[in-house]
Design a protein around this motif. Structure first.
Motif, short mmCIF file in Angstrom:
data_model
loop_
_atom_site.label_atom_id
_atom_site.label_comp_id
_atom_site.label_asym_id
_atom_site.label_seq_id
_atom_site.Cartn_x
_atom_site.Cartn_y
_atom_site.Cartn_z
N MET A 1 -7.08 31.04 -6.63
CA MET A 1 -6.15 31.98 -6.08
C MET A 1 -6.54 32.24 -4.62
O MET A 1 -7.69 32.49 -4.31
CB MET A 1 -6.18 33.28 -6.88
N LYS A 2 -5.56 32.18 -3.75
CA LYS A 2 -5.82 32.34 -2.33
C LYS A 2 -5.77 33.81 -1.94
O LYS A 2 -5.15 34.64 -2.61
CB LYS A 2 -4.80 31.55 -1.53
N ALA A 3 -6.41 34.13 -0.83
CA ALA A 3 -6.49 35.51 -0.36
C ALA A 3 -5.10 36.07 -0.06
O ALA A 3 -4.84 37.25 -0.32
CB ALA A 3 -7.38 35.59 0.87
N ALA A 4 -4.22 35.26 0.48
CA ALA A 4 -2.86 35.72 0.79
C ALA A 4 -2.13 36.12 -0.50
O ALA A 4 -1.39 37.11 -0.50
CB ALA A 4 -2.10 34.64 1.53
N GLU A 24 -11.66 35.31 -19.18
CA GLU A 24 -11.66 33.85 -19.11
C GLU A 24 -13.05 33.32 -18.77
O GLU A 24 -13.50 32.32 -19.34
CB GLU A 24 -10.65 33.36 -18.08
N LEU A 25 -13.74 33.99 -17.85
CA LEU A 25 -15.09 33.58 -17.49
C LEU A 25 -16.03 33.71 -18.68
O LEU A 25 -16.84 32.81 -18.94
CB LEU A 25 -15.61 34.40 -16.31
N ASN A 26 -15.91 34.80 -19.42
CA ASN A 26 -16.76 34.98 -20.61
C ASN A 26 -16.52 33.86 -21.62
O ASN A 26 -17.47 33.33 -22.20
CB ASN A 26 -16.49 36.33 -21.26
N LYS A 27 -15.27 33.49 -21.83
CA LYS A 27 -14.95 32.41 -22.77
C LYS A 27 -15.52 31.09 -22.28
O LYS A 27 -16.06 30.31 -23.06
CB LYS A 27 -13.44 32.30 -22.96
N LEU A 28 -15.38 30.84 -20.97
CA LEU A 28 -15.93 29.60 -20.42
C LEU A 28 -17.44 29.54 -20.57
O LEU A 28 -18.00 28.49 -20.91
CB LEU A 28 -15.56 29.47 -18.94
N GLU A 29 -18.11 30.66 -20.30
CA GLU A 29 -19.57 30.70 -20.41
C GLU A 29 -20.01 30.48 -21.85
O GLU A 29 -20.99 29.78 -22.10
CB GLU A 29 -20.12 32.02 -19.87
N ARG A 47 -15.82 32.47 -11.02
CA ARG A 47 -16.65 33.54 -10.44
C ARG A 47 -16.18 33.88 -9.03
O ARG A 47 -16.13 35.05 -8.65
CB ARG A 47 -18.11 33.10 -10.41
N ARG A 48 -15.82 32.86 -8.27
CA ARG A 48 -15.35 33.10 -6.90
C ARG A 48 -14.01 33.81 -6.89
O ARG A 48 -13.76 34.67 -6.04
CB ARG A 48 -15.28 31.78 -6.14
N ASP A 49 -13.13 33.46 -7.82
CA ASP A 49 -11.84 34.15 -7.92
C ASP A 49 -12.06 35.63 -8.22
O ASP A 49 -11.41 36.50 -7.61
CB ASP A 49 -10.97 33.53 -9.00
N ILE A 50 -12.97 35.91 -9.14
CA ILE A 50 -13.26 37.31 -9.49
C ILE A 50 -13.82 38.03 -8.28
O ILE A 50 -13.44 39.17 -8.00
CB ILE A 50 -14.23 37.37 -10.69
N ALA A 51 -14.70 37.38 -7.54
CA ALA A 51 -15.27 38.01 -6.34
C ALA A 51 -14.19 38.30 -5.31
O ALA A 51 -14.19 39.37 -4.68
CB ALA A 51 -16.34 37.10 -5.74
N ARG A 52 -13.25 37.38 -5.12
CA ARG A 52 -12.15 37.61 -4.18
C ARG A 52 -11.30 38.81 -4.61
O ARG A 52 -10.92 39.64 -3.79
CB ARG A 52 -11.26 36.37 -4.09
N LEU A 53 -11.01 38.87 -5.90
CA LEU A 53 -10.21 39.98 -6.42
C LEU A 53 -10.92 41.31 -6.25
O LEU A 53 -10.32 42.30 -5.80
CB LEU A 53 -9.88 39.74 -7.90
N LYS A 54 -12.20 41.35 -6.59
CA LYS A 54 -12.97 42.59 -6.46
C LYS A 54 -13.13 43.01 -5.01
O LYS A 54 -13.12 44.20 -4.69
CB LYS A 54 -14.34 42.44 -7.12
N THR A 55 -13.28 42.04 -4.12
CA THR A 55 -13.41 42.34 -2.70
C THR A 55 -12.14 42.99 -2.17
O THR A 55 -12.20 43.98 -1.44
CB THR A 55 -13.73 41.07 -1.90
N ASP A 56 -11.00 42.45 -2.55
CA ASP A 56 -9.74 43.03 -2.10
C ASP A 56 -9.52 44.41 -2.71
O ASP A 56 -9.02 45.31 -2.03
CB ASP A 56 -8.57 42.12 -2.44
N LEU A 57 -9.91 44.60 -3.96
CA LEU A 57 -9.81 45.91 -4.60
C LEU A 57 -10.66 46.93 -3.84
O LEU A 57 -10.20 48.04 -3.54
CB LEU A 57 -10.24 45.83 -6.06
N ARG A 58 -11.86 46.56 -3.50
CA ARG A 58 -12.76 47.46 -2.75
C ARG A 58 -12.20 47.75 -1.37
O ARG A 58 -12.27 48.88 -0.89
CB ARG A 58 -14.15 46.82 -2.64
N ARG A 59 -11.62 46.74 -0.71
CA ARG A 59 -11.03 46.94 0.60
C ARG A 59 -9.91 47.97 0.53
O ARG A 59 -9.80 48.86 1.38
CB ARG A 59 -10.48 45.61 1.13
N ARG A 60 -9.10 47.89 -0.52
CA ARG A 60 -8.01 48.85 -0.70
C ARG A 60 -8.53 50.24 -0.97
O ARG A 60 -7.97 51.23 -0.50
CB ARG A 60 -7.09 48.39 -1.83
#
Length: 65
Positions: A1-4, A24-29, A47-60
């Motif tokens: 998923m892209k930042a935009a 999904e990550l838990n199932k994959l692991e 993991r990177r997708d989750i980090a991007r999502l959490k970063t944007d949530l924190r920014r908001r």
């Protein structure tokens, strides 16, 4: 998923995406622990997708204060 794409999501959609991605990550692991994944790079990507999502949530959250 892209930042935009992430920036276009509403706050509720963002939180939903985070919870779905973590499940999904838990199932994959779990699958990876039992048997080899066909593509182990999926773990890193998720993991990177989750980090991007959490970063944007924190920014908001910080912008709302």
């Amino acid at each position: 998923m892209k930042a935009a794409e992430i920036r276009e999501l509403s706050l509720d959609e963002l939180k939903d995406k985070i919870s779905v991605a973590q499940e999904e990550l838990n199932k994959l692991e779990l699958t990876h622990a039992v048997a080899e994944l066909e593509n182990p790079i999926q773990l890193r990507a998720k993991r990177r997708d989750i980090a991007r999502l959490k970063t944007d949530l924190r920014r908001r959250e910080l912008a709302a204060q």
